[in-house]
Scaffold this active site. Sequence first.
Site, PDB file in Angstrom:
ATOM      1  N   ASN A  42       0.824  -1.208   0.000  1.00  0.00           N
ATOM      2  CA  ASN A  42       0.000   0.000   0.000  1.00  0.00           C
ATOM      3  C   ASN A  42       0.862   1.264   0.000  1.00  0.00           C
ATOM      4  O   ASN A  42       0.378   2.351   0.274  1.00  0.00           O
ATOM      5  CB  ASN A  42      -0.919  -0.001   1.219  1.00  0.00           C
ATOM      6  CG  ASN A  42      -1.810  -1.226   1.241  1.00  0.00           C
ATOM      7  OD1 ASN A  42      -2.322  -1.639   0.206  1.00  0.00           O
ATOM      8  ND2 ASN A  42      -1.995  -1.814   2.413  1.00  0.00           N
TER       9      ASN A  42
ATOM     10  N   HIS B 118     -14.235  -1.479   6.381  1.00  0.00           N
ATOM     11  CA  HIS B 118     -13.070  -2.193   6.921  1.00  0.00           C
ATOM     12  C   HIS B 118     -13.350  -2.746   8.327  1.00  0.00           C
ATOM     13  O   HIS B 118     -14.091  -2.155   9.115  1.00  0.00           O
ATOM     14  CB  HIS B 118     -11.913  -1.204   6.979  1.00  0.00           C
ATOM     15  CG  HIS B 118     -10.577  -1.809   7.228  1.00  0.00           C
ATOM     16  ND1 HIS B 118     -10.057  -1.969   8.485  1.00  0.00           N
ATOM     17  CD2 HIS B 118      -9.647  -2.296   6.372  1.00  0.00           C
ATOM     18  CE1 HIS B 118      -8.852  -2.508   8.397  1.00  0.00           C
ATOM     19  NE2 HIS B 118      -8.579  -2.723   7.117  1.00  0.00           N
TER      20      HIS B 118
ATOM     21  N   GLU C 263     -16.052   4.698   3.358  1.00  0.00           N
ATOM     22  CA  GLU C 263     -14.635   4.901   3.047  1.00  0.00           C
ATOM     23  C   GLU C 263     -14.545   5.756   1.786  1.00  0.00           C
ATOM     24  O   GLU C 263     -15.469   5.735   0.968  1.00  0.00           O
ATOM     25  CB  GLU C 263     -13.946   3.554   2.808  1.00  0.00           C
ATOM     26  CG  GLU C 263     -13.989   2.674   4.042  1.00  0.00           C
ATOM     27  CD  GLU C 263     -13.349   1.301   3.859  1.00  0.00           C
ATOM     28  OE1 GLU C 263     -12.678   1.071   2.844  1.00  0.00           O
ATOM     29  OE2 GLU C 263     -13.532   0.471   4.758  1.00  0.00           O
TER      30      GLU C 263
ATOM     31  N   SER D  77     -11.045  -0.656   0.385  1.00  0.00           N
ATOM     32  CA  SER D  77      -9.726  -1.272   0.431  1.00  0.00           C
ATOM     33  C   SER D  77      -9.628  -2.551  -0.387  1.00  0.00           C
ATOM     34  O   SER D  77      -8.561  -2.878  -0.888  1.00  0.00           O
ATOM     35  CB  SER D  77      -9.324  -1.541   1.877  1.00  0.00           C
ATOM     36  OG  SER D  77     -10.289  -2.321   2.531  1.00  0.00           O
TER      37      SER D  77
ATOM     38  N   ASP E  28     -13.486   7.031   6.054  1.00  0.00           N
ATOM     39  CA  ASP E  28     -12.144   6.478   6.243  1.00  0.00           C
ATOM     40  C   ASP E  28     -11.386   6.620   4.923  1.00  0.00           C
ATOM     41  O   ASP E  28     -11.750   6.016   3.914  1.00  0.00           O
ATOM     42  CB  ASP E  28     -12.268   5.001   6.654  1.00  0.00           C
ATOM     43  CG  ASP E  28     -10.921   4.385   6.989  1.00  0.00           C
ATOM     44  OD1 ASP E  28      -9.886   4.868   6.496  1.00  0.00           O
ATOM     45  OD2 ASP E  28     -10.908   3.385   7.736  1.00  0.00           O
TER      46      ASP E  28
ATOM     47  N   HIS F 106      -6.944   4.666   2.083  1.00  0.00           N
ATOM     48  CA  HIS F 106      -6.292   4.402   0.795  1.00  0.00           C
ATOM     49  C   HIS F 106      -6.205   5.636  -0.097  1.00  0.00           C
ATOM     50  O   HIS F 106      -5.853   5.528  -1.271  1.00  0.00           O
ATOM     51  CB  HIS F 106      -6.995   3.251   0.065  1.00  0.00           C
ATOM     52  CG  HIS F 106      -6.796   1.961   0.777  1.00  0.00           C
ATOM     53  ND1 HIS F 106      -5.647   1.218   0.651  1.00  0.00           N
ATOM     54  CD2 HIS F 106      -7.556   1.320   1.690  1.00  0.00           C
ATOM     55  CE1 HIS F 106      -5.727   0.165   1.434  1.00  0.00           C
ATOM     56  NE2 HIS F 106      -6.876   0.199   2.074  1.00  0.00           N
TER      57      HIS F 106
ATOM     58  N   LYS G  81       0.129   3.907   4.745  1.00  0.00           N
ATOM     59  CA  LYS G  81      -0.036   3.500   3.346  1.00  0.00           C
ATOM     60  C   LYS G  81       0.686   4.503   2.442  1.00  0.00           C
ATOM     61  O   LYS G  81       1.898   4.437   2.338  1.00  0.00           O
ATOM     62  CB  LYS G  81      -1.512   3.287   3.053  1.00  0.00           C
ATOM     63  CG  LYS G  81      -1.984   2.033   3.797  1.00  0.00           C
ATOM     64  CD  LYS G  81      -3.442   1.767   3.833  1.00  0.00           C
ATOM     65  CE  LYS G  81      -3.695   0.487   4.634  1.00  0.00           C
ATOM     66  NZ  LYS G  81      -5.067   0.336   5.063  1.00  0.00           N
TER      67      LYS G  81
HETATM   68  C1  PLP Z   1      -5.435  -0.239   6.384  1.00  0.00           C
HETATM   69  C2  PLP Z   1      -6.742   0.324   6.788  1.00  0.00           C
HETATM   70  C3  PLP Z   1      -6.945   0.790   8.087  1.00  0.00           C
HETATM   71  C4  PLP Z   1      -5.950   0.577   9.173  1.00  0.00           C
HETATM   72  O1  PLP Z   1      -4.884   1.461   9.107  1.00  0.00           O
HETATM   73  P1  PLP Z   1      -3.514   1.041   9.817  1.00  0.00           P
HETATM   74  O2  PLP Z   1      -2.762   2.321   9.908  1.00  0.00           O
HETATM   75  O3  PLP Z   1      -2.882   0.030   8.948  1.00  0.00           O
HETATM   76  O4  PLP Z   1      -3.871   0.492  11.160  1.00  0.00           O
HETATM   77  C5  PLP Z   1      -8.140   1.389   8.377  1.00  0.00           C
HETATM   78  N1  PLP Z   1      -9.111   1.508   7.456  1.00  0.00           N
HETATM   79  C6  PLP Z   1      -8.961   1.069   6.202  1.00  0.00           C
HETATM   80  C7  PLP Z   1     -10.061   1.252   5.215  1.00  0.00           C
HETATM   81  C8  PLP Z   1      -7.783   0.449   5.836  1.00  0.00           C
HETATM   82  O5  PLP Z   1      -7.629  -0.029   4.609  1.00  0.00           O
END
Ligand code: PLP
Length: 371
Positions: free
Chosen positions: A48, A134, A178, A182, A207, A210, A229
Amino acid sequence: MPALDEFVREELEKIHNRAGYRALSTSYRQENNRVARDEQELISFACNDYLGLSHHPHVKEAAQQAILYYGAGAGASRMVTGNHPLYSELEKKLAAYKGTESACVMGSGYLANIGVIPALMGEKDLIIADKLIHACLLDGIRLSGATLLRFPHNNSAACEKLLHKHRANYRNCLIVTETIFSMDGDLAPIAELSQLAKNHKCWLLVDDAHGIGEVETGKIDIIVGTLSKAFGSYGGYICGSNLLIDYLRNSARSFIFSTALPPMVIASALAALDIMKEDTNLAAKALANAKLFTSLLGIEAAQSTIVPLIIGEAEKTLAASQKLEQEGFFVAAIRPPTVPPNTSRLRFTFSSQHKQKDIERLAEAIKQGGW
Ligand SMILES: *Cc1c(COP(=O)(O)O)cnc(C)c1O
């Protein structure tokens, strides 16, 4: 009661039986998406690190300098002595970048989500969420004790129906989605959901884990993101109003009761953010690479740097990923419970650092495989 090992042996068997067992392999990530594993060098389409920033010389140097000056660890939570001045610098810049008044850096994206949702929502409240959010958003929702209702993926009309039917029975209501999903790589109808939130007196949490740039959408009350990421570092953050962030610092348990990130992590995220702001070509290149791939395969054009190829059965997906590995490509086989049953998939992620010839070779290998 069985002995502990007896119990977990049976549980492990169940995981094996549904082809869900995951073994950890040691990987060395190197520059330009190369991964060394089992003495083989693979080109990764599974990281990522969309902009290649985890290996950017300025990012590495910022981390090294921070270790030299400030040491390796933070020593305590931010409430105690872990709140290094680099934090406020990063928080100011993150807020400006995402277009909000304020921001709060957290230990990870996971910790951000399980902190913010229970801080705001409780048993009298309603959360309406996209079906594909997620796992850590779901965990945050569970911890909150609020009632959860879900609408089919990206279906804002279905979200509106739920609001009409249920909103009035609850105190506060939060819509959760989101920006970029993801495991599917598609984009949420943020402007529509934002309008619904306004019409039905709800808050909207998005969220953006990504995301590879600014969020350019309707009004969002709460933006959650990660530094792990596109930032190429580690950590998470929440962006919102001054009052919201002030409140979260005083109520999000995963913020209060967990040690601060080491200063070098914050320093590297700051360096990464500077590069992201200066060089918008990086994000454009990552997206163009994903689009090159989808056009070579003749499938629907990529909307983001994430492209799924749904295979269905878990075993078949695993076999496809193993075959690609033999050809020198590292591609993740995503299976339940990460995705719904019978939607196991190869998940390709593209970065600004991928080379055209490697994307062409990958597309060719997939055509050969007949997936
Ligand atoms: C990867 C991810 C997270 C978690 O983030 P980290 O910093 O890896 O703990 C949260 N939400 C989504 C949609 C993700 O893809």
